[in-house]
Design a protein around this motif. Structure first.
Motif, PDB file in Angstrom:
ATOM      1  N   GLY A 107       0.818  -1.214   0.000  1.00  0.00           N
ATOM      2  CA  GLY A 107       0.000   0.000   0.000  1.00  0.00           C
ATOM      3  C   GLY A 107       0.849   1.258   0.000  1.00  0.00           C
ATOM      4  O   GLY A 107       0.540   2.233  -0.704  1.00  0.00           O
ATOM      5  N   VAL A 108       1.928   1.229   0.777  1.00  0.00           N
ATOM      6  CA  VAL A 108       2.839   2.375   0.790  1.00  0.00           C
ATOM      7  C   VAL A 108       3.471   2.579  -0.588  1.00  0.00           C
ATOM      8  O   VAL A 108       3.564   3.703  -1.100  1.00  0.00           O
ATOM      9  N   LEU A 109       3.878   1.480  -1.236  1.00  0.00           N
ATOM     10  CA  LEU A 109       4.484   1.581  -2.568  1.00  0.00           C
ATOM     11  C   LEU A 109       3.484   2.113  -3.591  1.00  0.00           C
ATOM     12  O   LEU A 109       3.840   2.937  -4.448  1.00  0.00           O
ATOM     13  N   ILE A 110       2.238   1.663  -3.500  1.00  0.00           N
ATOM     14  CA  ILE A 110       1.217   2.126  -4.445  1.00  0.00           C
ATOM     15  C   ILE A 110       1.014   3.632  -4.312  1.00  0.00           C
ATOM     16  O   ILE A 110       0.933   4.363  -5.304  1.00  0.00           O
ATOM     17  N   ILE A 111       0.935   4.108  -3.077  1.00  0.00           N
ATOM     18  CA  ILE A 111       0.667   5.527  -2.863  1.00  0.00           C
ATOM     19  C   ILE A 111       1.896   6.372  -3.201  1.00  0.00           C
ATOM     20  O   ILE A 111       1.773   7.492  -3.700  1.00  0.00           O
ATOM     21  N   LEU A 112       3.079   5.830  -2.972  1.00  0.00           N
ATOM     22  CA  LEU A 112       4.298   6.587  -3.283  1.00  0.00           C
ATOM     23  C   LEU A 112       4.532   6.689  -4.782  1.00  0.00           C
ATOM     24  O   LEU A 112       4.838   7.766  -5.309  1.00  0.00           O
ATOM     25  N   PHE A 113       4.382   5.580  -5.506  1.00  0.00           N
ATOM     26  CA  PHE A 113       4.713   5.565  -6.933  1.00  0.00           C
ATOM     27  C   PHE A 113       3.518   5.849  -7.842  1.00  0.00           C
ATOM     28  O   PHE A 113       3.689   6.047  -9.049  1.00  0.00           O
ATOM     29  N   ARG A 114       2.303   5.836  -7.298  1.00  0.00           N
ATOM     30  CA  ARG A 114       1.113   6.258  -8.034  1.00  0.00           C
ATOM     31  C   ARG A 114       0.927   5.567  -9.386  1.00  0.00           C
ATOM     32  O   ARG A 114       0.848   6.229 -10.422  1.00  0.00           O
ATOM     33  N   PRO A 115       0.840   4.227  -9.428  1.00  0.00           N
ATOM     34  CA  PRO A 115       0.518   3.590 -10.719  1.00  0.00           C
ATOM     35  C   PRO A 115      -0.913   3.881 -11.146  1.00  0.00           C
ATOM     36  O   PRO A 115      -1.252   3.718 -12.312  1.00  0.00           O
ATOM     37  N   PHE A 116      -1.749   4.271 -10.202  1.00  0.00           N
ATOM     38  CA  PHE A 116      -3.111   4.693 -10.535  1.00  0.00           C
ATOM     39  C   PHE A 116      -3.588   5.667  -9.460  1.00  0.00           C
ATOM     40  O   PHE A 116      -3.049   5.719  -8.356  1.00  0.00           O
ATOM     41  N   ARG A 117      -4.607   6.440  -9.844  1.00  0.00           N
ATOM     42  CA  ARG A 117      -5.187   7.428  -8.929  1.00  0.00           C
ATOM     43  C   ARG A 117      -6.698   7.196  -8.829  1.00  0.00           C
ATOM     44  O   ARG A 117      -7.276   6.466  -9.629  1.00  0.00           O
ATOM     45  N   SER A 118      -7.292   7.844  -7.876  1.00  0.00           N
ATOM     46  CA  SER A 118      -8.733   7.716  -7.679  1.00  0.00           C
ATOM     47  C   SER A 118      -9.480   8.162  -8.931  1.00  0.00           C
ATOM     48  O   SER A 118      -9.199   9.209  -9.503  1.00  0.00           O
ATOM     49  N   GLY A 119     -10.435   7.333  -9.364  1.00  0.00           N
ATOM     50  CA  GLY A 119     -11.237   7.642 -10.534  1.00  0.00           C
ATOM     51  C   GLY A 119     -10.737   7.014 -11.818  1.00  0.00           C
ATOM     52  O   GLY A 119     -11.487   6.961 -12.805  1.00  0.00           O
ATOM     53  N   GLU A 120      -9.494   6.528 -11.854  1.00  0.00           N
ATOM     54  CA  GLU A 120      -8.961   5.926 -13.069  1.00  0.00           C
ATOM     55  C   GLU A 120      -9.442   4.480 -13.201  1.00  0.00           C
ATOM     56  O   GLU A 120      -9.638   3.778 -12.207  1.00  0.00           O
ATOM     57  N   TYR A 121      -9.616   4.056 -14.454  1.00  0.00           N
ATOM     58  CA  TYR A 121     -10.056   2.686 -14.727  1.00  0.00           C
ATOM     59  C   TYR A 121      -8.825   1.820 -14.964  1.00  0.00           C
ATOM     60  O   TYR A 121      -8.010   2.109 -15.851  1.00  0.00           O
ATOM     61  N   VAL A 122      -8.693   0.766 -14.155  1.00  0.00           N
ATOM     62  CA  VAL A 122      -7.483  -0.051 -14.203  1.00  0.00           C
ATOM     63  C   VAL A 122      -7.851  -1.530 -14.174  1.00  0.00           C
ATOM     64  O   VAL A 122      -8.970  -1.912 -13.817  1.00  0.00           O
ATOM     65  N   GLU A 123      -6.865  -2.319 -14.541  1.00  0.00           N
ATOM     66  CA  GLU A 123      -6.912  -3.763 -14.322  1.00  0.00           C
ATOM     67  C   GLU A 123      -5.749  -4.093 -13.396  1.00  0.00           C
ATOM     68  O   GLU A 123      -4.581  -3.976 -13.786  1.00  0.00           O
ATOM     69  N   ALA A 124      -6.066  -4.481 -12.166  1.00  0.00           N
ATOM     70  CA  ALA A 124      -5.037  -4.693 -11.151  1.00  0.00           C
ATOM     71  C   ALA A 124      -5.430  -5.855 -10.250  1.00  0.00           C
ATOM     72  O   ALA A 124      -6.585  -5.946  -9.815  1.00  0.00           O
ATOM     73  N   GLY A 125      -4.482  -6.735  -9.998  1.00  0.00           N
ATOM     74  CA  GLY A 125      -4.767  -7.877  -9.140  1.00  0.00           C
ATOM     75  C   GLY A 125      -5.818  -8.809  -9.697  1.00  0.00           C
ATOM     76  O   GLY A 125      -6.522  -9.487  -8.944  1.00  0.00           O
ATOM     77  N   GLY A 126      -5.950  -8.837 -11.039  1.00  0.00           N
ATOM     78  CA  GLY A 126      -6.939  -9.698 -11.659  1.00  0.00           C
ATOM     79  C   GLY A 126      -8.346  -9.140 -11.662  1.00  0.00           C
ATOM     80  O   GLY A 126      -9.295  -9.834 -12.027  1.00  0.00           O
ATOM     81  N   VAL A 127      -8.512  -7.865 -11.257  1.00  0.00           N
ATOM     82  CA  VAL A 127      -9.831  -7.224 -11.202  1.00  0.00           C
ATOM     83  C   VAL A 127      -9.790  -5.950 -12.029  1.00  0.00           C
ATOM     84  O   VAL A 127      -8.811  -5.194 -11.978  1.00  0.00           O
ATOM     85  N   SER A 128     -10.848  -5.698 -12.798  1.00  0.00           N
ATOM     86  CA  SER A 128     -10.959  -4.473 -13.589  1.00  0.00           C
ATOM     87  C   SER A 128     -12.036  -3.583 -12.982  1.00  0.00           C
ATOM     88  O   SER A 128     -13.122  -4.060 -12.649  1.00  0.00           O
ATOM     89  N   GLY A 129     -11.721  -2.298 -12.848  1.00  0.00           N
ATOM     90  CA  GLY A 129     -12.697  -1.372 -12.300  1.00  0.00           C
ATOM     91  C   GLY A 129     -12.096   0.000 -12.092  1.00  0.00           C
ATOM     92  O   GLY A 129     -10.900   0.223 -12.312  1.00  0.00           O
ATOM     93  N   SER A 130     -12.941   0.933 -11.667  1.00  0.00           N
ATOM     94  CA  SER A 130     -12.501   2.293 -11.380  1.00  0.00           C
ATOM     95  C   SER A 130     -11.989   2.359  -9.946  1.00  0.00           C
ATOM     96  O   SER A 130     -12.611   1.828  -9.025  1.00  0.00           O
ATOM     97  N   VAL A 131     -10.853   3.027  -9.758  1.00  0.00           N
ATOM     98  CA  VAL A 131     -10.251   3.130  -8.431  1.00  0.00           C
ATOM     99  C   VAL A 131     -11.105   4.066  -7.582  1.00  0.00           C
ATOM    100  O   VAL A 131     -11.310   5.225  -7.921  1.00  0.00           O
ATOM    101  N   ASP A 132     -11.605   3.537  -6.467  1.00  0.00           N
ATOM    102  CA  ASP A 132     -12.420   4.342  -5.557  1.00  0.00           C
ATOM    103  C   ASP A 132     -11.596   4.860  -4.391  1.00  0.00           C
ATOM    104  O   ASP A 132     -11.734   6.011  -3.984  1.00  0.00           O
ATOM    105  N   GLU A 133     -10.705   4.010  -3.863  1.00  0.00           N
ATOM    106  CA  GLU A 133      -9.937   4.395  -2.683  1.00  0.00           C
ATOM    107  C   GLU A 133      -8.726   3.485  -2.559  1.00  0.00           C
ATOM    108  O   GLU A 133      -8.788   2.299  -2.874  1.00  0.00           O
ATOM    109  N   VAL A 134      -7.616   4.059  -2.086  1.00  0.00           N
ATOM    110  CA  VAL A 134      -6.405   3.283  -1.826  1.00  0.00           C
ATOM    111  C   VAL A 134      -6.109   3.374  -0.334  1.00  0.00           C
ATOM    112  O   VAL A 134      -5.820   4.458   0.190  1.00  0.00           O
TER     113      VAL A 134
END
Length: 275
Positions: free
Chosen positions: A112-139
């Protein structure tokens, strides 16, 4: 009372020595706490300027503050003559036990710290991550919350996200729409290409640069496949995709160009009987 005064007079040097050590130890604790607060505050301000999430700021600041203060406590104990080797060994063993018991949680926390530091995605963006596709609501520290297109809320562990490739569909301003259109072998390829390009030319949402591409892609078992690849703004991707599929089908029908379905030709051979 006389005995106490006698003991004090006989041990003045010892009392003075321990008093100095106690005062020095107390100063070490006070200065250590001040340094811990100052370093944590400076660290927090630095991360705030970089746009780091507040949850991560408070978490890392607390860790830094605790580490510095524990070091100050150990120095203070050592100053008054307490053997700190056993304390360090106990802390190490406790840390190892806690780390082993919370291995999964600590892994999610670090991810979680790495995700927030390096910002591979931000809130509201549509991503495919961890085998799940969807819009990022919260990290969060332990998990990332995604909303699927059918409005399901999925909580994905952060370690699962960082251990797999992440596809961000919203980061770039433009996307390419990839369509594969199959026509029959009887179709005029030049006319088919003209029909496909006319459909693209009629859609004002398509970008002029980069230019679209329409080419014969493959000769399949029952169809000649064309690739149709226009560029659009990222927010227009799905609406353009669906509209082009509909308009291409209608245009091909209007021009008598067939879209084949899988078929098999069976040939019968009559063998002459031998008398």
């Amino acid at each position: 009372m006389d005995q106490v005064m006698t003991w004090v007079s006989e041990n003045q040097e010892l009392i003075l020595s321990y008093t100095i050590k106690f005062v020095v130890a107390l100063l070490i604790l006070i200065i250590g706490k001040m340094v811990a607060n100052s370093v944590a505050k400076l660290l927090g301000k630095g991360m705030q300027k970089k746009g780091v999430d507040n949850a991560v700021i408070s978490f890392l600041s607390a860790i830094v503050k605790s580490v510095i203060f524990i070091a100050a406590v150990l120095m203070a104990l050592s100053q008054v003559g307490v053997q700190t080797t056993s304390f360090i060994a106990i802390l190490g063993a406790a840390g190892l036990a806690i780390g082993l018991s919370l291995q999964g949680s600590l892994s999610n926390m670090a991810s979680g710290v790495l995700i927030i530091l390096f910002r591979p995605f931000r809130s509201g963006e549509y991503v495919e991550a961890g085998g799940v596709s969807g819009s990022v609501d919260e990290v969060n520290i332990f998990q990332t919350v995604l909303k699927t297109p059918d409005n399901k809320v999925v909580f994905v562990p952060n370690a699962q996200i960082t251990s797999q490739p992440i596809t961000n569909y919203s980061r770039e301003a433009t996307r390419r729409v990839d369509l594969l259109i199959g026509v029959s072998y009887d179709a005029d390829l030049h006319k088919t290409k003209e029909v496909l390009e006319s459909v693209l030319a009629a859609d004002k949402r398509l970008l002029k640069e980069p230019a679209w591409n329409v080419q014969v892609h493959a000769l399949n078992s029952s169809s000649v496949d064309f690739i149709v690849r226009p560029w659009v703004k990222s927010e227009d991707y799905w609406s353009v995709y669906w509209d082009l599929m509909r308009e291409i089908k209608l245009a091909l029908d209007q021009n008598g160009i067939g879209i084949p379905y899988p078929q098999m030709d069976v040939h019968f051979f009559k063998q002459a009987s031998q008398d």
